[in-house]
Design an enzyme around this catalytic site. Structure first.
Site, short mmCIF file in Angstrom:
data_model
loop_
_atom_site.label_atom_id
_atom_site.label_comp_id
_atom_site.label_asym_id
_atom_site.label_seq_id
_atom_site.Cartn_x
_atom_site.Cartn_y
_atom_site.Cartn_z
N PRO A 125 30.02 44.01 40.88
CA PRO A 125 30.73 43.13 39.97
C PRO A 125 30.16 43.13 38.57
CG PRO A 125 29.58 41.91 41.72
CD PRO A 125 29.00 43.27 41.62
N GLU A 126 30.91 43.70 37.66
CA GLU A 126 30.61 43.57 36.24
C GLU A 126 31.67 42.62 35.69
OE1 GLU A 126 29.61 47.46 34.52
OE2 GLU A 126 29.54 48.26 36.53
N ARG A 131 23.49 41.82 50.38
CA ARG A 131 22.17 42.13 49.81
C ARG A 131 21.44 40.92 49.27
NH1 ARG A 131 22.51 47.24 46.09
NH2 ARG A 131 20.28 46.89 46.05
N HIS A 163 27.06 37.70 57.03
CA HIS A 163 26.78 37.64 55.60
C HIS A 163 27.67 36.67 54.83
CE1 HIS A 163 24.08 40.88 56.32
NE2 HIS A 163 25.04 41.75 56.58
N ARG A 194 15.32 49.42 17.11
CA ARG A 194 15.08 49.39 18.54
C ARG A 194 15.03 50.83 19.05
NH1 ARG A 194 16.69 44.59 19.69
NH2 ARG A 194 15.19 43.88 21.16
#
Length: 273
Positions: free
Chosen positions: A2-3, A111, A92, A154
């Site tokens: 999931p983004e 997870r 789960h 950076r």
DNA sequence: CAAGATTCCTGGTGGC
DNA sequence: TGCCACCAGGAATCTT
């Protein structure tokens, strides 16, 4: 999984089902997530009415009438789905929110990298527990100037930079590789070396890729599914992610894979400089 | 302070 | 077929 687009897909679906409902019951089966499940605070949500569903970065926010907000982060393998009344929990399935119409909002996370919190936002709706998050990439606050100024001097690889939630939110490993390919920038390039023009290209492309992915219901690689169990269609649009050795869609050169900051990066050595 | 390594946990996969 | 090392979309925490 999931983004940002995946979380937005879930939020949009829940927006059709949750607001106006009351929490009728809570069941916690596993307390061990990234942080322990706040069992007491969750039980206190019983009888509260849900008034809205929001998303901030990759966090899903479920607002209650009394001002509390249930915060859920799906981590790598988390899913939320709406089960019919009486449906049994499976392996789960760590948290159930039973609604007053009998349906069950279920959080599953094999997870256990996910996160569940109950918090109190300030007057502006901001949640300090979420830490320092960059502006929303699809908002007007995420601009070329913002990106350019923040990245000067950076040395970190541009891929690391756009995955750092303090600089850019919502971009994870998949959309990082895809955005860089579309912007024709090598993932290893030091972000501070990017000129303004390339920064603009990248910012524009990130917005575009995220918006497209939302429009197609997110990306299903192995374990992202919508609230109704459907798969996202953006997987078909992936041009470099997971395509090691396959021909670049633009020039035919084989796609390369390397590890940057401990994560795999995919790119075309010909098209991305 | 920035940048890199390490860690949490389980499941699927690819190689032998 | 079975076993096992390895990899996985995230992010906090520690070290250098």
């Amino acid at each position: 999984m999931p983004e940002l687009p995946e979380v937005e897909t879930v939020a949009a679906a829940l927006r059709c089902h949750l607001p106006g409902r009351r929490v009728a019951g809570v069941a916690v089966r596993c307390e061990k997530l990234r942080r322990p499940m706040p069992v007491k605070a969750l039980q206190n949500l019983v009888n509260e009415a849900i008034c809205g569903v929001r998303r901030r970065a990759k966090y899903l926010l479920i607002d209650m009438n009394d001002g509390q907000t249930l915060v859920i982060h799906l981590g790598m393998s988390g899913t939320l789905r709406l089960d019919a009344a009486g449906e049994n929990a499976e392996r789960h399935d760590h948290l159930d929110l039973e609604l007053d119409n009998g349906k069950i909002l279920r959080f599953r996370d094999p997870r256990k990298f996910g996160l569940v919190m109950v918090v109190k936002p300030n007057e502006q709706g901001e949640i300090k527990e979420l830490g320092e998050l960059a502006p929303e990439p699809l908002s007007g606050d995420f601009t070329t100037d913002y990106f350019y100024d923040l990245s000067r001097k950076r040395t970190t690889a541009v891929k690391n930079f756009i995955m750092d939630q303090r600089r850019v939110v919502g971009v994870g490993n998949i959309y990082a590789s895809e955005s860089l390919f579309r912007a024709r920038i090598r993932p290893t390039t030091a972000v501070g070396k990017l000129g303004k023009e390339r920064c603009q290209r990248l910012v524009t492309v990130i917005k575009k890729v995220l918006a497209e992915a939302i429009a197609t219901g997110g990306t299903t690689i192995s374990d992202f599914y919508g609230v109704d169990g459907s798969e996202g269609a953006f997987a078909r649009e992936l041009q470099v992610y997971g395509r090691t050795g396959k021909p670049c869609v633009k020039c035919g050169q084989p796609i390369k894979k390397l590890t940057i900051g401990g994560r795999s990066a995919f790119y075309c050595p010909q098209c991305q400089k």
